[in-house]
Design a protein around this motif. Structure first.
Motif, short mmCIF file in Angstrom:
data_model
loop_
_atom_site.label_atom_id
_atom_site.label_comp_id
_atom_site.label_asym_id
_atom_site.label_seq_id
_atom_site.Cartn_x
_atom_site.Cartn_y
_atom_site.Cartn_z
N GLU A 198 0.85 -1.18 0.00
CA GLU A 198 0.00 0.00 0.00
C GLU A 198 0.89 1.23 0.00
OE1 GLU A 198 -4.01 -0.35 2.24
OE2 GLU A 198 -2.57 -1.44 3.49
N PHE A 199 0.44 2.30 -0.66
CA PHE A 199 1.27 3.51 -0.75
C PHE A 199 0.42 4.70 -1.19
CE2 PHE A 199 1.48 0.92 -4.58
CZ PHE A 199 1.15 1.80 -5.60
N PRO A 200 0.86 5.92 -0.85
CA PRO A 200 0.22 7.12 -1.39
C PRO A 200 0.64 7.29 -2.84
CG PRO A 200 2.13 7.73 -0.12
CD PRO A 200 1.99 6.24 0.05
N VAL A 201 -0.14 8.02 -3.62
CA VAL A 201 0.20 8.20 -5.03
C VAL A 201 0.46 9.66 -5.39
CG1 VAL A 201 -0.94 6.10 -5.82
CG2 VAL A 201 -2.26 8.22 -5.64
N ASN A 202 0.32 10.56 -4.44
CA ASN A 202 0.63 11.97 -4.70
C ASN A 202 0.88 12.69 -3.37
OD1 ASN A 202 -2.00 13.03 -3.66
ND2 ASN A 202 -2.85 12.00 -5.46
N GLY A 203 1.23 13.96 -3.46
CA GLY A 203 1.38 14.78 -2.26
C GLY A 203 2.72 14.59 -1.55
N GLU A 204 2.79 15.11 -0.32
CA GLU A 204 4.04 15.12 0.43
C GLU A 204 4.55 13.71 0.74
OE1 GLU A 204 3.60 17.49 3.93
OE2 GLU A 204 3.26 19.36 2.82
N ALA A 205 3.65 12.80 1.05
CA ALA A 205 4.08 11.43 1.38
C ALA A 205 4.69 10.75 0.16
CB ALA A 205 2.89 10.63 1.90
N TRP A 206 4.08 10.96 -1.01
CA TRP A 206 4.65 10.41 -2.25
C TRP A 206 6.01 11.04 -2.53
CZ3 TRP A 206 4.39 6.66 -5.78
CH2 TRP A 206 5.05 6.87 -7.00
N ASP A 207 6.10 12.35 -2.42
CA ASP A 207 7.36 13.05 -2.69
C ASP A 207 8.47 12.56 -1.77
OD1 ASP A 207 6.06 14.51 -4.65
OD2 ASP A 207 5.72 16.26 -3.37
N ALA A 208 8.13 12.26 -0.53
CA ALA A 208 9.13 11.78 0.43
C ALA A 208 9.65 10.41 0.02
CB ALA A 208 8.53 11.73 1.83
N MET A 209 8.77 9.53 -0.45
CA MET A 209 9.19 8.21 -0.92
C MET A 209 10.14 8.32 -2.11
SD MET A 209 6.03 5.52 -0.63
CE MET A 209 5.26 6.17 -2.11
N VAL A 210 9.80 9.19 -3.05
CA VAL A 210 10.64 9.37 -4.22
C VAL A 210 12.00 9.94 -3.82
CG1 VAL A 210 10.89 10.59 -6.41
CG2 VAL A 210 8.66 9.65 -5.76
N ALA A 211 11.99 10.88 -2.89
CA ALA A 211 13.24 11.51 -2.44
C ALA A 211 14.19 10.51 -1.80
CB ALA A 211 12.92 12.64 -1.47
N ASN A 212 13.65 9.44 -1.24
CA ASN A 212 14.47 8.41 -0.59
C ASN A 212 14.78 7.24 -1.52
OD1 ASN A 212 14.70 9.65 1.96
ND2 ASN A 212 12.62 9.02 2.48
N SER A 213 14.53 7.41 -2.80
CA SER A 213 14.74 6.33 -3.77
C SER A 213 15.78 6.73 -4.81
CB SER A 213 13.42 6.00 -4.48
OG SER A 213 13.10 7.02 -5.43
N LYS A 214 16.08 5.80 -5.71
CA LYS A 214 17.02 6.06 -6.79
C LYS A 214 16.49 7.10 -7.78
CE LYS A 214 17.31 2.94 -10.10
NZ LYS A 214 17.53 1.64 -10.77
#
Length: 250
Positions: A198-214
């Motif tokens: 399960e995961f968010p698909v937009n917003g701050e939570a999504w941006d945080a996941m992307v920021a911690n990825s490749k």
């Protein structure tokens, strides 16, 4: 008075008896219509043609994919490819909020993925430049599985790991139900009947996941709510199959 009451009852009974009935055909059509309205599923791939699909960047589908036993199979070997040549397949249509139902199968050493929000443009050389990926992988034989559970089958690639491993043995068909819903900011993966991601698909939570990825420095990655759905050609000389593909727009 008794005669009047009796006459009224007789007229009412006759009217009820003469009320027209629905024909069996009308009842059947009404039932089918209700089922269709309730399901709202659209077949994306019926196993018999490439209608609704094309190769990202315009190559001929038959150069790398084939239709066999109701499935699309990616089976072009590395020896048959030019350096860096890929045959990612994408939908003709774009989608925003949806449930995607698809069966997938891999052989030893296979690597693929299902992406959404893919924007097809010459400035984006591959679908993964824009589209987040749900991993399709041989967890045992492919080296990427050793790079962490968020690289294994069912993962939101490099961001969210599956909660458990319910992948079937090699050569057997697995089933994904992938949900992407920007209206409620929810995404999920159900693998073989078990919700594993399960995961968010937009917003701050999504941006945080992307920021911690490749993908942290990838300018266009995950930026498009609307886009095409893609099945990845990762380049390995391995058979990968997809079948029974349908979508429900939310």
């Amino acid at each position: 008075m008794k005669k009047l009451v009796l006459l009224t009852v007789m007229i009412f009974a006759f009217a009820c008896k003469e009320k027209p009935k629905e024909s069996p055909k009308e009842v059947e059509e009404t039932a089918e219509t209700k089922v269709e309205e309730k399901s709202n599923w659209t077949v994306l791939f019926d196993g018999s043609s490439w209608d609704g699909w094309h190769i990202y960047s315009g190559r001929n589908i038959e150069e790398a994919w084939s239709l066999e036993d109701g499935a699309m199979l990616l089976n072009k070997t590395s020896e048959q490819r030019k350096d860096g040549e890929r045959f990612n397949i994408v939908t003709d249509k774009e989608y925003t909020n949806f449930e995607l139902s698809v069966e997938w199968m891999v052989n030893s050493g296979a690597n693929s993925g299902i992406m959404w929000g893919v924007v097809e443009d010459e400035k984006y050389p591959e679908p993964y430049t824009t589209g987040p990926e749900i991993q399709v992988l041989d967890n045992i034989g492919h080296p990427d599985a050793k790079n962490g559970t968020n690289h294994q089958a069912g993962a939101l690639y490099d961001m969210v790991s599956p909660s458990q491993n319910v992948v079937k043995p090699l050569g057997e068909w697995n089933h994904y139900l992938i949900t992407i819903n920007h209206k409620v900011n929810q995404g999920s993966v159900v693998l073989n009947g078990v919700k594993i991601v399960e995961f968010p698909v937009n917003g701050e939570a999504w941006d945080a996941m992307v920021a911690n990825s490749k993908f942290a420095t990838w300018e266009a990655f995950g930026k498009f709510k609307t886009g095409k759905i893609a099945f990845q050609d990762h380049g390995e000389p391995i058979v990968i199959g997809y079948r029974n593909i349908k979508i429900k727009e939310l």
